[in-house]
Design an enzyme around this catalytic site. Sequence first.
Site, short mmCIF file in Angstrom:
data_model
loop_
_atom_site.label_atom_id
_atom_site.label_comp_id
_atom_site.label_asym_id
_atom_site.label_seq_id
_atom_site.Cartn_x
_atom_site.Cartn_y
_atom_site.Cartn_z
N HIS A 1 -15.32 0.81 -16.85
CA HIS A 1 -15.81 -0.48 -16.37
C HIS A 1 -14.64 -1.46 -16.43
O HIS A 1 -14.24 -1.88 -17.52
CB HIS A 1 -16.96 -0.95 -17.25
CG HIS A 1 -17.64 -2.20 -16.76
ND1 HIS A 1 -18.99 -2.30 -16.59
CD2 HIS A 1 -17.14 -3.42 -16.42
CE1 HIS A 1 -19.30 -3.51 -16.16
NE2 HIS A 1 -18.19 -4.20 -16.05
N VAL B 1 -18.64 -13.68 -21.23
CA VAL B 1 -18.57 -13.62 -22.69
C VAL B 1 -17.16 -13.23 -23.14
O VAL B 1 -16.62 -13.76 -24.11
CB VAL B 1 -19.59 -12.60 -23.25
CG1 VAL B 1 -19.52 -12.52 -24.76
CG2 VAL B 1 -21.01 -12.97 -22.80
N GLU C 1 -28.02 3.45 -6.13
CA GLU C 1 -26.61 3.75 -5.92
C GLU C 1 -26.28 5.13 -6.49
O GLU C 1 -26.93 5.59 -7.43
CB GLU C 1 -25.72 2.72 -6.63
CG GLU C 1 -25.62 1.39 -5.95
CD GLU C 1 -24.64 0.45 -6.62
OE1 GLU C 1 -24.22 -0.52 -5.97
OE2 GLU C 1 -24.28 0.68 -7.79
N GLU D 1 -16.63 -7.24 -11.04
CA GLU D 1 -16.76 -6.06 -11.88
C GLU D 1 -16.74 -4.80 -11.01
O GLU D 1 -17.39 -4.76 -9.96
CB GLU D 1 -18.05 -6.13 -12.69
CG GLU D 1 -18.12 -7.38 -13.56
CD GLU D 1 -19.13 -7.26 -14.69
OE1 GLU D 1 -19.91 -6.30 -14.70
OE2 GLU D 1 -19.10 -8.13 -15.58
N LYS E 1 -21.89 -4.72 -22.76
CA LYS E 1 -20.56 -4.61 -23.35
C LYS E 1 -20.58 -4.99 -24.83
O LYS E 1 -21.32 -5.89 -25.22
CB LYS E 1 -19.59 -5.54 -22.60
CG LYS E 1 -19.54 -5.29 -21.11
CD LYS E 1 -18.97 -6.50 -20.40
CE LYS E 1 -19.20 -6.38 -18.90
NZ LYS E 1 -18.88 -7.63 -18.19
N LYS F 1 -28.37 -8.42 -6.05
CA LYS F 1 -27.38 -7.34 -5.99
C LYS F 1 -27.33 -6.65 -4.63
O LYS F 1 -26.29 -6.13 -4.23
CB LYS F 1 -27.67 -6.32 -7.09
CG LYS F 1 -27.69 -6.90 -8.51
CD LYS F 1 -26.39 -7.56 -8.88
CE LYS F 1 -26.35 -8.03 -10.31
NZ LYS F 1 -27.14 -9.22 -10.59
N ARG G 1 -19.92 -17.11 -13.09
CA ARG G 1 -19.95 -17.95 -14.29
C ARG G 1 -18.82 -17.53 -15.22
O ARG G 1 -18.08 -16.58 -14.92
CB ARG G 1 -21.29 -17.77 -15.01
CG ARG G 1 -21.58 -16.30 -15.33
CD ARG G 1 -22.74 -16.11 -16.27
NE ARG G 1 -23.19 -14.74 -16.35
CZ ARG G 1 -22.60 -13.78 -17.06
NH1 ARG G 1 -21.50 -14.04 -17.74
NH2 ARG G 1 -23.10 -12.56 -17.09
#
Length: 443
Positions: free
Chosen positions: A208, A294, A200, A275, A237, A116, A291
């Site tokens: 989101h 979901v 952060e 995101e 989520k 990240k 990737r």
Amino acid sequence: MFTKILIVNRGEIACRVIQSCRALGIKTVAIYSEADRDALHTSLADEAYDVGPPRVFESYLNVDKIFAVAKEANVDAIHPGYGFLSENADFVNRCLKENIVFIGPSPETMTIMGDKVSARKHMKAAGVPVMPGTDDPVASAEAAVSFAEEIGYPVMLKAAAGGGGIGMEKAADAEALEKAFHSNQRRATSYFGSGSLYLEKALEAPRHIEVQVIGDQIGNVIHLGERDCSIQRRHQKVIEEAPALGLSEDLLQRLRQAAIQAAESLNYENAGTLEFLVEDDAFYFLEMNTRLQVEHPVTEEVTGVDIVKEQIRVAAGKKLSVDQAQVKRHGHAIETRVYAEDPKTFFPSPGTIEVFHVPEGEQIRLDTGVRAGTEVTPHYDPLLAKVIVSGKDREDAVRNMQKTLNESEIQGLKTNLPFLREVLEHPDFVSSNVTINFVKDHF
């Protein structure tokens, strides 16, 4: 085009990939652990191979065993689904060494986005807005407190190698941050093999929002619009929808452009998701999932684009079947994730499914890897199914989902169906007045 694909996953996503392979006339090979011997995905695939005991490191993450299966079954390509090996650059490199196509992005891209901190640096360089925070891992709790005092509380402490909401903790003051640093470092080391943490600034009540992108090997990159994934528990989520409503057209255009910019800066190939956290009229990069997500079905339902088919086409060297101008969205779609978990505590609740019923209908889609008689073990994620419902607009989709969930029945173990029904009936959800704090504030 490929003739045979090995799916190195289980449950609903393995079943989902098999579905698209069948539509393309491609044979499929499944793997299963001893606990999944009678699982649905093993019966749907053309071939199925036992890869070991229930524990994931001895089966679904047993790379040597997986490649032995790939060789025995003589497959052309491997689809990783999500989770497990889907964002493992070492696994992708092994695929290249074994001369098997990996259906996903390059290992170099995975490496940059998998950490990240390096992802933040890359996005800043690409001109994508990022949250104020540390550009390098914080070495100690004292260093974290010192930086937090510079940018102001609250702050979010995150695992650099993290994912799935694990290794994240919000701190409102120095005492909370110091405590969170040590516990998060232990947790990150345990889950990801790295205790590296970064900091952060935390927004108070953001949404989101994510943007689906797909790139091919010819250099084409498109987006399929945005999804709202604000309904979360434990930073994970649980309800997603497309499109995201209540955002200005200007903000949407900037979000989509940032996603394309990010993907192009990586020479991105295959499906991926950018995101963002959105508050007021500003947005900030959160992470990139290299990737399949979901929640990809809600985007498929409103665009008509089969994302798994596109993944396979791209990996085979073919051009995307649609360009940006051809991507049109119609109606609204909502996905609810049905978990085997206590609806009050959200703790996993293993057991044997005695009754499994979700109503059928033109506007109802069920992605699942279970059926009546399936034993849900504590070894894997407790996701049972994804119920996806469409409507001509959001109001229609909400009404359809309420009816669908009320008519659904699962017996034999605890599920989160009661929780999902409550969310769908809540006035703030019905009016689309949601942030990532929704579950914490109301439940």
